[in-house]
Design a protein around this motif. Structure first.
Motif, PDB file in Angstrom:
ATOM      1  N   GLN A 213     -12.025   1.691  -4.763  1.00  0.00           N
ATOM      2  CA  GLN A 213     -12.538   2.288  -5.978  1.00  0.00           C
ATOM      3  C   GLN A 213     -13.853   3.023  -5.731  1.00  0.00           C
ATOM      4  O   GLN A 213     -14.648   2.629  -4.872  1.00  0.00           O
TER       5      GLN A 213
ATOM      6  N   ARG B  82     -12.820  -6.224 -12.967  1.00  0.00           N
ATOM      7  CA  ARG B  82     -13.339  -6.074 -11.612  1.00  0.00           C
ATOM      8  C   ARG B  82     -14.544  -6.982 -11.384  1.00  0.00           C
ATOM      9  O   ARG B  82     -14.689  -7.594 -10.323  1.00  0.00           O
TER      10      ARG B  82
ATOM     11  N   GLU C  35     -13.668   7.139 -13.051  1.00  0.00           N
ATOM     12  CA  GLU C  35     -13.565   6.458 -11.759  1.00  0.00           C
ATOM     13  C   GLU C  35     -12.322   6.918 -11.014  1.00  0.00           C
ATOM     14  O   GLU C  35     -11.515   7.698 -11.538  1.00  0.00           O
ATOM     15  N   SER C  36     -12.172   6.391  -9.814  1.00  0.00           N
ATOM     16  CA  SER C  36     -10.950   6.600  -9.044  1.00  0.00           C
ATOM     17  C   SER C  36     -10.686   5.352  -8.212  1.00  0.00           C
ATOM     18  O   SER C  36     -11.570   4.527  -7.997  1.00  0.00           O
ATOM     19  N   GLY C  37      -9.452   5.219  -7.751  1.00  0.00           N
ATOM     20  CA  GLY C  37      -9.088   4.060  -6.944  1.00  0.00           C
ATOM     21  C   GLY C  37      -7.587   4.022  -6.703  1.00  0.00           C
ATOM     22  O   GLY C  37      -6.815   4.741  -7.339  1.00  0.00           O
TER      23      GLY C  37
ATOM     24  N   GLU D 154     -16.978   4.897  -8.201  1.00  0.00           N
ATOM     25  CA  GLU D 154     -17.506   5.140  -9.546  1.00  0.00           C
ATOM     26  C   GLU D 154     -18.414   6.360  -9.507  1.00  0.00           C
ATOM     27  O   GLU D 154     -19.592   6.288  -9.838  1.00  0.00           O
TER      28      GLU D 154
ATOM     29  N   PHE E 259      -4.548  -2.009  -6.198  1.00  0.00           N
ATOM     30  CA  PHE E 259      -5.003  -2.801  -7.335  1.00  0.00           C
ATOM     31  C   PHE E 259      -3.877  -3.688  -7.853  1.00  0.00           C
ATOM     32  O   PHE E 259      -4.061  -4.892  -8.090  1.00  0.00           O
TER      33      PHE E 259
END
Length: 419
Positions: A132, A123, A196-198, A134, A203
């Protein structure tokens, strides 16, 4: 050296990325018209380094028996006549032994930590954006019996180098104020601040676009039908295009990133991939009241449901269903997720325009993915990530690129290296 990656999901595209970085000439083939349109399309969105324990653990058999007959069961077994389903089930029970669970947990934790490092480096190098966040993952407990195990889990994670802190209800509300509506039933939580997430689909498509800009060839709408073995190993893959035309694609090496469909492809070569599809569901809905919708990614440990904030959307995913290759969206399974959303976060999302989805997670019995060399020369694997495909994607691909370059990845993991 020309490497042909079979599959353009999250696993295939990240594999192509790291192989390209390692100096290989790379191309990718997939039956879909674009990247990330199957298992990677609408998963739970979590980079869940703090959840290395596999589904196969000592408590799983009894739990599965308790869930039998429930339409909203987190893990539902629908028996079929497929012998592969029963073989996988038997292997799953074997992996529930304490010694195997401990070994598998340690392997997944090591890969997950390294994968998180690889994702952050990627990233930073690319500036890729995929909704995303954090802000960590908060594991929620609505049962005192389950919450009683949280301190031991935190200590275990700490032993793996994964930070986690036990939280009372007040601490949970400070971390995520949107939990206020369920404070009366909430018992406590376990917070992993480094998670994290996204959006995995966004992506995957963004990374595929970068690779295409670099000259990597993606051959879309090519259904993979078989592998041809020559005197020195695998030398070509048979594909059929959208017009029904057949052709052979040649390369020096082939990487199987085909999720649940990989075992069928390689069985003719005598390769045994212990992978079976485990169907998961998700809903995606527009946020209509940001104050009521969580921005910290959450895992409901009692219901095995996760949710992640993806920009102005909320993704809620859960359940696991062993039902062969069936990808139908069953209303009763979606209803359980909708009920969770409306009761836990009332008024947060637009329930009138929900997008429901179901996809097949390629799961090994012990949740440990298959990464490394096949028994057949020229054949490599990066597959079988189950529920942790997004979490393990970058680390798995980076590790495979090192293995294919003749190096040993710097983690304790059972990479496949047949004699």
């Amino acid at each position: 050296m020309h490497v042909l990656v079979l599959g353009a999901g999250l696993s295939g595209v990240t594999t192509a990325w790291y192989l390209r970085r390692a100096g290989f000439d790379v191309s990718v083939v997939d039956r879909q018209p674009a990247a990330g349109l199957e298992t990677s399309f609408a998963n739970g969105g979590q980079i869940s380094i703090s959840h290395p324990e596999p589904w196969a653990n000592p408590g799983a058999p009894l739990q599965v028996l308790r869930w039998l007959g429930r339409d909203d069961a987190p893990l539902k077994f629908r028996p079929t006549r497929d012998p592969a389903q029963w073989r996988w089930g038997a292997r799953f029970l074997l992996e529930c032994l304490p010694s195997r669970t401990q070994r598998n947990t340690a392997a997944i934790a090591a890969l997950a930590r390294w994968s998180g490092e690889q994702l952050r480096a990627l990233r930073s190098a690319t500036g890729l954006h995929y909704d995303q966040l954090e802000r960590g993952i908060l594991h929620l407990f609505h049962s005192r019996a389950e919450f009683a195990h949280a301190p031991a889990r935190a200590r275990q994670l700490g032993g793996f180098g994964i930070a986690a802190q036990v939280c009372d209800v007040a601490a949970c509300l400070r971390i995520e104020p949107a939990l206020a509506a369920q404070a009366a039933t909430l018992v406590g939580g376990l917070y992993a601040p480094a998670d994290e997430s996204g959006d995995a689909h966004r992506f995957t498509q963004g990374l595929a676009a970068r690779l295409q800009d670099e000259g990597v060839c993606f051959q879309w709408q090519r259904e993979i039908q078989g592998l041809r073995r020559g005197a020195s190993g695998v030398e070509a893959v048979a594909v059929r295009d959208a017009q029904g035309q057949h052709q052979w694609l040649q390369a020096d090496a082939f990487v199987v990133c085909l999720g649940s469909y990989g075992p069928r492809l390689v069985a003719a070569l005598g390769e045994d991939l212990p992978i079976y599809p485990v169907k998961g569901y998700s809903i995606t809905a527009r946020v209509i009241d940001a104050s009521r919708a969580p921005s910290v990614s959450l895992t409901d440990e009692s219901r095995r449901i996760v949710c992640s904030r993806l920009g102005e959307r909320l993704r809620i995913a859960g359940t696991a269903e062993l039902n062969g290759f069936d990808t139908r969206v069953r209303p009763e399974r979606v209803a359980a997720i909708l009920e969770w959303a409306s009761s836990r976060f009332p008024g947060a999302i637009d329930l009138s325009s929900v997008e429901a989805w179901a996809g097949l997670r390629p799961a090994t019995p012990g949740n440990v993915p298959v990464i490394g060399r096949g028994r057949t020369p020229g054949l490599w694997f990066n597959t079988g990530h189950g529920t942790l495909g997004w979490t393990l994607a970058c680390g798995s691909a980076a590790a495979l690129a090192q293995l294919m370059s003749g190096q040993q990845p710097p983690i304790a993991f059972p990479f496949r290296q047949p004699a």
